[in-house]
Design a protein around this motif. Structure first.
Motif, PDB file in Angstrom:
ATOM      1  N   THR A  87       0.805  -1.216  -0.441  1.00  0.00           N
ATOM      2  CA  THR A  87       0.272   0.362  -0.063  1.00  0.00           C
ATOM      3  C   THR A  87       0.765   1.283   0.312  1.00  0.00           C
ATOM      4  O   THR A  87       2.142   1.361   0.188  1.00  0.00           O
ATOM      5  CB  THR A  87      -1.006  -0.113   1.221  1.00  0.00           C
ATOM      6  OG1 THR A  87      -0.334  -0.721   2.391  1.00  0.00           O
ATOM      7  CG2 THR A  87      -1.721  -1.506   1.647  1.00  0.00           C
ATOM      8  N   PRO A  88       0.661   1.953  -0.547  1.00  0.00           N
ATOM      9  CA  PRO A  88       1.208   4.049  -0.354  1.00  0.00           C
ATOM     10  C   PRO A  88       1.453   4.516   0.871  1.00  0.00           C
ATOM     11  O   PRO A  88       0.709   4.053   2.058  1.00  0.00           O
ATOM     12  CB  PRO A  88       0.175   4.522  -1.160  1.00  0.00           C
ATOM     13  CG  PRO A  88      -0.353   3.511  -1.920  1.00  0.00           C
ATOM     14  CD  PRO A  88      -0.955   2.631  -1.116  1.00  0.00           C
ATOM     15  N   ASP A  89       2.738   4.326   1.127  1.00  0.00           N
ATOM     16  CA  ASP A  89       3.189   4.751   2.098  1.00  0.00           C
ATOM     17  C   ASP A  89       3.116   6.404   2.331  1.00  0.00           C
ATOM     18  O   ASP A  89       2.489   7.070   1.565  1.00  0.00           O
ATOM     19  CB  ASP A  89       4.404   4.884   3.147  1.00  0.00           C
ATOM     20  CG  ASP A  89       6.132   5.242   1.906  1.00  0.00           C
ATOM     21  OD1 ASP A  89       5.422   6.113   0.525  1.00  0.00           O
ATOM     22  OD2 ASP A  89       6.941   5.398   2.334  1.00  0.00           O
ATOM     23  N   TRP A  90       3.488   7.151   3.543  1.00  0.00           N
ATOM     24  CA  TRP A  90       3.136   8.248   3.929  1.00  0.00           C
ATOM     25  C   TRP A  90       4.075   9.444   2.060  1.00  0.00           C
ATOM     26  O   TRP A  90       3.314  10.577   1.991  1.00  0.00           O
ATOM     27  CB  TRP A  90       4.292   8.691   4.492  1.00  0.00           C
ATOM     28  CG  TRP A  90       3.519  10.365   5.284  1.00  0.00           C
ATOM     29  CD1 TRP A  90       2.557  10.324   5.712  1.00  0.00           C
ATOM     30  CD2 TRP A  90       4.384  11.322   5.254  1.00  0.00           C
ATOM     31  NE1 TRP A  90       1.792  12.249   6.024  1.00  0.00           N
ATOM     32  CE2 TRP A  90       3.240  12.827   5.264  1.00  0.00           C
ATOM     33  CE3 TRP A  90       4.864  11.914   4.088  1.00  0.00           C
ATOM     34  CZ2 TRP A  90       4.130  13.995   5.488  1.00  0.00           C
ATOM     35  CZ3 TRP A  90       5.338  13.516   3.822  1.00  0.00           C
ATOM     36  CH2 TRP A  90       4.670  14.634   4.509  1.00  0.00           C
ATOM     37  N   LEU A  91       4.939   8.700   1.184  1.00  0.00           N
ATOM     38  CA  LEU A  91       5.263   9.470   0.349  1.00  0.00           C
ATOM     39  C   LEU A  91       4.044   8.717  -0.912  1.00  0.00           C
ATOM     40  O   LEU A  91       4.450   9.581  -2.420  1.00  0.00           O
ATOM     41  CB  LEU A  91       6.731   9.319   0.565  1.00  0.00           C
ATOM     42  CG  LEU A  91       7.488  10.193   1.360  1.00  0.00           C
ATOM     43  CD1 LEU A  91       9.127   9.738   1.473  1.00  0.00           C
ATOM     44  CD2 LEU A  91       7.769  11.483   1.031  1.00  0.00           C
ATOM     45  N   GLY A  92       3.585   7.899  -1.001  1.00  0.00           N
ATOM     46  CA  GLY A  92       3.250   7.175  -2.168  1.00  0.00           C
ATOM     47  C   GLY A  92       3.824   5.891  -1.582  1.00  0.00           C
ATOM     48  O   GLY A  92       3.545   5.523  -3.908  1.00  0.00           O
ATOM     49  N   ILE A  93       4.865   6.272  -1.688  1.00  0.00           N
ATOM     50  CA  ILE A  93       6.155   4.392  -1.663  1.00  0.00           C
ATOM     51  C   ILE A  93       4.880   3.363  -2.076  1.00  0.00           C
ATOM     52  O   ILE A  93       4.959   2.717  -1.069  1.00  0.00           O
ATOM     53  CB  ILE A  93       7.004   4.687  -1.849  1.00  0.00           C
ATOM     54  CG1 ILE A  93       7.675   6.441  -2.600  1.00  0.00           C
ATOM     55  CG2 ILE A  93       7.991   3.477  -2.533  1.00  0.00           C
ATOM     56  CD1 ILE A  93       9.127   6.473  -2.166  1.00  0.00           C
ATOM     57  N   PRO A  94       5.270   2.284  -2.647  1.00  0.00           N
ATOM     58  CA  PRO A  94       4.626   1.428  -2.488  1.00  0.00           C
ATOM     59  C   PRO A  94       5.158   0.335  -1.113  1.00  0.00           C
ATOM     60  O   PRO A  94       6.505   0.497  -1.531  1.00  0.00           O
ATOM     61  CB  PRO A  94       4.508   0.475  -3.684  1.00  0.00           C
ATOM     62  CG  PRO A  94       4.601   1.372  -4.617  1.00  0.00           C
ATOM     63  CD  PRO A  94       4.746   2.494  -3.906  1.00  0.00           C
ATOM     64  N   ALA A  95       4.937  -0.042  -0.016  1.00  0.00           N
ATOM     65  CA  ALA A  95       5.451  -0.521   0.822  1.00  0.00           C
ATOM     66  C   ALA A  95       4.604  -0.969   1.450  1.00  0.00           C
ATOM     67  O   ALA A  95       3.314  -1.687   1.551  1.00  0.00           O
ATOM     68  CB  ALA A  95       5.547   0.955   2.290  1.00  0.00           C
ATOM     69  N   PRO A  96       4.738  -2.344   2.551  1.00  0.00           N
ATOM     70  CA  PRO A  96       3.605  -2.888   3.340  1.00  0.00           C
ATOM     71  C   PRO A  96       3.146  -1.898   4.049  1.00  0.00           C
ATOM     72  O   PRO A  96       3.728  -1.245   4.360  1.00  0.00           O
ATOM     73  CB  PRO A  96       4.777  -3.800   4.285  1.00  0.00           C
ATOM     74  CG  PRO A  96       6.267  -3.426   3.479  1.00  0.00           C
ATOM     75  CD  PRO A  96       6.730  -1.884   3.296  1.00  0.00           C
TER      76      PRO A  96
END
Length: 182
Positions: A87-96
């Motif tokens: 899912t997107p992290d705070w920066l919008g990068i795919p992350a767990p």
């Protein structure tokens, strides 16, 4: 003297060129990786844009991916297995997702804009990796491997006191431990 903003701009252009010229760089880099010290958790990253993709790296232990958690620049590694939801992290990068376990990697593969022979690493400029690596190193040993195209090597990366050095560099042309004396 070259400054970080100018070097970042030039290296982003160069990295896009290198990525286009070497689409199999991730596979070639993975083939260059020697047997690593045993670790219970390895930290990778989700390649964005022209970053060299570490996905082909096969690791014998648990994997984790970074997630930026808020606007204060906090980043953590969360457990991740290939195929798990991102899912997107705070920066919008795919992350767990936030529900994934927070883990401490003993080996981190870090994305690089530029690197030098003494372990200098230039990142995107947010300081996320520098802060996290400094915190992890304060707790105990962590081995940091920069992942980049060989053409991203520069004579000298301008470093600030808070910048964390690499222990090794992995490229499509080879793997080498950093010589901190140069």
């Amino acid at each position: 003297m070259i400054y970080k903003p100018e070097l970042r701009a030039a290296m982003r252009v160069l990295r896009r060129q290198l990525a286009a010229e070497t689409p199999d760089a991730g596979l070639r880099a993975a083939a260059n990786l020697p047997t690593l010290l045993p670790a219970s958790v390895y930290g990778l990253y989700h390649a964005m844009g022209s970053e060299l993709d570490p996905t082909p790296i096969r690791l014998p232990a648990r994997r984790a991916l970074p997630a930026v958690t808020d606007g204060d620049g906090r980043m953590e590694f969360r457990a991740h297995a290939p195929g798990d939801l991102l899912t997107p992290d705070w920066l919008g990068i795919p992350a767990p997702p936030p529900s994934a376990a927070v883990v401490r990697p003993e080996v981190i593969f870090a994305p690089v804009l530029a690197f030098d022979r003494s372990g200098g690493r230039l990142g995107q400029g947010g300081g996320y990796y520098d802060r996290l690596i400094a915190a992890l190193r304060a707790e105990g040993p962590v081995w940091v491997i920069g992942v980049a195209y060989a053409g991203q090597e520069v004579a000298r990366v301008p470093l600030d006191p808070h910048d964390q050095r690499l222990d090794a560099i992995l490229t499509e042309t080879g793997y080498r431990r950093v010589d901190r004396e140069t």
